[in-house]
Design an enzyme around this catalytic site. Sequence first.
Site, PDB file in Angstrom:
ATOM      1  N   SER A 180      39.864  98.596   5.038  1.00  0.00           N
ATOM      2  CA  SER A 180      39.723  99.084   6.303  1.00  0.00           C
ATOM      3  C   SER A 180      39.147  97.831   7.445  1.00  0.00           C
ATOM      4  O   SER A 180      39.836  96.768   7.275  1.00  0.00           O
ATOM      5  CB  SER A 180      39.002 100.355   6.610  1.00  0.00           C
ATOM      6  OG  SER A 180      39.065 100.926   7.989  1.00  0.00           O
ATOM      7  N   HIS A 181      38.114  98.326   8.087  1.00  0.00           N
ATOM      8  CA  HIS A 181      37.562  97.405   9.015  1.00  0.00           C
ATOM      9  C   HIS A 181      36.506  96.414   8.616  1.00  0.00           C
ATOM     10  O   HIS A 181      36.083  95.580   9.239  1.00  0.00           O
ATOM     11  CB  HIS A 181      36.845  98.045  10.152  1.00  0.00           C
ATOM     12  CG  HIS A 181      35.842  99.275   9.398  1.00  0.00           C
ATOM     13  ND1 HIS A 181      36.220 100.272   8.770  1.00  0.00           N
ATOM     14  CD2 HIS A 181      34.429  99.055   9.536  1.00  0.00           C
ATOM     15  CE1 HIS A 181      34.985 100.810   8.524  1.00  0.00           C
ATOM     16  NE2 HIS A 181      34.108 100.064   8.740  1.00  0.00           N
ATOM     17  N   ASP A 345      42.187  97.681  13.856  1.00  0.00           N
ATOM     18  CA  ASP A 345      41.313  97.182  12.763  1.00  0.00           C
ATOM     19  C   ASP A 345      42.201  96.606  11.695  1.00  0.00           C
ATOM     20  O   ASP A 345      43.232  96.454  11.815  1.00  0.00           O
ATOM     21  CB  ASP A 345      40.196  98.302  12.563  1.00  0.00           C
ATOM     22  CG  ASP A 345      40.961  99.468  11.633  1.00  0.00           C
ATOM     23  OD1 ASP A 345      42.349  99.592  11.996  1.00  0.00           O
ATOM     24  OD2 ASP A 345      40.404  99.849  10.526  1.00  0.00           O
ATOM     25  N   ASP A 347      43.387  97.934   8.962  1.00  0.00           N
ATOM     26  CA  ASP A 347      44.429  98.489   8.187  1.00  0.00           C
ATOM     27  C   ASP A 347      45.367  99.215   9.426  1.00  0.00           C
ATOM     28  O   ASP A 347      46.029 100.060   9.046  1.00  0.00           O
ATOM     29  CB  ASP A 347      44.036  99.380   7.111  1.00  0.00           C
ATOM     30  CG  ASP A 347      42.991 100.386   7.514  1.00  0.00           C
ATOM     31  OD1 ASP A 347      42.444 100.338   8.390  1.00  0.00           O
ATOM     32  OD2 ASP A 347      43.034 101.679   6.668  1.00  0.00           O
ATOM     33  N   ASP A 349      44.209 101.636  11.416  1.00  0.00           N
ATOM     34  CA  ASP A 349      43.977 103.045  11.803  1.00  0.00           C
ATOM     35  C   ASP A 349      42.891 103.320  12.834  1.00  0.00           C
ATOM     36  O   ASP A 349      42.875 104.473  13.547  1.00  0.00           O
ATOM     37  CB  ASP A 349      43.562 103.935  10.538  1.00  0.00           C
ATOM     38  CG  ASP A 349      42.244 103.565  10.001  1.00  0.00           C
ATOM     39  OD1 ASP A 349      41.822 102.471  10.295  1.00  0.00           O
ATOM     40  OD2 ASP A 349      41.894 104.245   9.065  1.00  0.00           O
ATOM     41  N   ARG A 350      42.267 102.347  13.185  1.00  0.00           N
ATOM     42  CA  ARG A 350      41.275 102.567  14.286  1.00  0.00           C
ATOM     43  C   ARG A 350      41.812 101.598  15.406  1.00  0.00           C
ATOM     44  O   ARG A 350      42.627 100.906  15.398  1.00  0.00           O
ATOM     45  CB  ARG A 350      40.005 101.760  13.885  1.00  0.00           C
ATOM     46  CG  ARG A 350      39.444 102.544  12.714  1.00  0.00           C
ATOM     47  CD  ARG A 350      37.950 102.025  12.176  1.00  0.00           C
ATOM     48  NE  ARG A 350      37.446 102.649  11.254  1.00  0.00           N
ATOM     49  CZ  ARG A 350      35.999 102.691  11.115  1.00  0.00           C
ATOM     50  NH1 ARG A 350      35.153 102.282  11.926  1.00  0.00           N
ATOM     51  NH2 ARG A 350      35.485 103.322  10.049  1.00  0.00           N
ATOM     52  N   LYS A 434      44.179 108.614  10.865  1.00  0.00           N
ATOM     53  CA  LYS A 434      43.982 108.041  12.065  1.00  0.00           C
ATOM     54  C   LYS A 434      44.868 107.048  12.535  1.00  0.00           C
ATOM     55  O   LYS A 434      45.797 106.362  11.448  1.00  0.00           O
ATOM     56  CB  LYS A 434      42.719 107.277  12.146  1.00  0.00           C
ATOM     57  CG  LYS A 434      41.506 108.127  11.851  1.00  0.00           C
ATOM     58  CD  LYS A 434      40.182 107.436  11.736  1.00  0.00           C
ATOM     59  CE  LYS A 434      39.950 106.266  10.711  1.00  0.00           C
ATOM     60  NZ  LYS A 434      39.523 106.998   9.552  1.00  0.00           N
TER      61      LYS A 434
END
Length: 611
Positions: A180-181, A345, A347, A349-350, A434
């Site tokens: 992720s982030h 971010d 991947d 999703d943010r 998300k």
Amino acid sequence: MAFSSSMINSFILSSFKPQQSILSFPSSSYGDSFKPRKPLLPFRIRSVPTLIRATSSSSSSSPATIAEPEGIKINSIPTKPIEGQKTGTSGLRKKVKVFMQENYLANWIQALFNSLPPEDYKNGVLVLGGDGRYFNREAAQIIIKIAAGNGVGKILVGQEGILSTPAVSAANGGFIMSASHNPGGPEYDWGIKFNYSSGQPAPESITDKIYGNTLSISEIKIADIPDVDLSKTGVTKFGSFSVEVIDPVSDYLELLESVFDFQLIRSLISRPDFRFTFDAMHAVTGAYAKPIFVDKLGASPDSIANGIPLEDFGHGHPDPNLTYAKDLVNILYAENGPDFGAASDGDGDRNMILGRCFFVTPSDSVAVIAANAREAIPYFKDGVKGLARSMPTSGALDRVPTGWKFFGNLMDAGKLSVCGEESFGTGSDHIREKDGIWAVLAWLSIIAHRNKDKKAGEKLISVADVVKEHWATYGRNFFSRYDYEECESEGANKMVAYLRETASKSKTGDKYGSYVLQFADDFTYTDPVDGSVVSKQGVRFVFTDGSRIIYRLSGTGSAGATVRVYIEQFEPDASKHDLDAQVALKPLIDLALSLSKLKDFTGREKPTVIT
């Protein structure tokens, strides 16, 4: 964000080369701070087979051939359990070097297949993608071979191993290679996550089984097939098993076109008096930015910053917040900056949304989207079914806990349309994750709708105008989150234990300086759909004026513990809405730090990130 009672009643509560990309863009015209960072990792071939071996302590040191699908030789490789493979809400995240240990990833993938009913995958189709970070290329080949070894009929994999988390969810789930982030590279983070059934993160009933199977695993079933070329689209067959390399953008783009009025958004972006910029942070949305924002919506190519996905994210930290997306913040707060800025971010999703000299908190963002969705977004033309927010999020309805996976049941039950969390995650029931680009398009839709009748030369309604109008209607919830990253786990856990004890002994009416306690607890969530119960979701101190302090340990990092402190206070007086949040919240922030004895337990003088 506070809502009127009438409004509340309407809601329920890789094969990837670091110097290559699907896209290539010039640097932004907005300044030197947006020049793409140089990749630090030279491309080199890294051997995959060394990552899967028969363990020396196993009863056999040689692979055994087992029952074979048509046309494929399947080997059974002896292995033994490896400690530390407990799967959390965001999958399994560790440092890259941990995953590169012999059988570490292979054990987890095999344990996952051992945890699923065979009818869920035998001769079926699974999706595989990731954010392009370091180790994705090797991991993709391992996952493909173990999937074939366990009887999967077909793998759909994004070209170059690229698929954003929202795109995988839109395809009804599969494997997501991402941390992720969190930062990427040989010394940093890697992660694997499995999205189940309708595309939502695997429920705890599955992740608990995976962990249990990692403790007893004895063999890995792996197909004896060569690596698959993921650089170009097409189908590769191995007997009855096939791998199809797909365009990572096209299906996801088609879905977004069914949600939004692209012509309306294009009419805004193409205006000479409106300037837009998007920072992909050298992460996965770099593969989506040009096809969506430039090719479909007419944005200038130089409006896309850091649009080349890199294995180490250009030595950056792909977390879209005021600290790690500072380049974007500086540009939006500069004299004569763009009208609209956004970032996503690692991947995809943010998201972070900015107007000129204006930051939209994630808590405000989901509230504004919900309030404007029916008018501005065709997908919601019949109204919003419901709204849900994670418990720590400003003005939370306290019916869902922390973690996106808990929203899926509400969506599947038709009770939820729009949801969000304070950790820069926003989305809707178009998928079960998300969705950073969805949030950007939602905001562009709102701004476009508000300005659709504005003629050239007329003052446009801005991001700040929309948010301030919302505050004037519903009041403002001042909100801030303090993150203390990579704390020593022992001290962080002791702090949370101390807070739980303090909360358990507290009683209504207790005085904390000028604040009077309404209640304190360790939040427990009961799913209204299936009745499942999840406890220890955050220690809350809620005061009689509606102010809240919440303490949590985050499970999204790969090392140590991240302590998060959430501070919120409602302000109905419009004359105070323009105060800086840190100023408005200072008395409550001081109380939060003293109440928790955070410095004593963690040794930290100040937070890593403030949002």
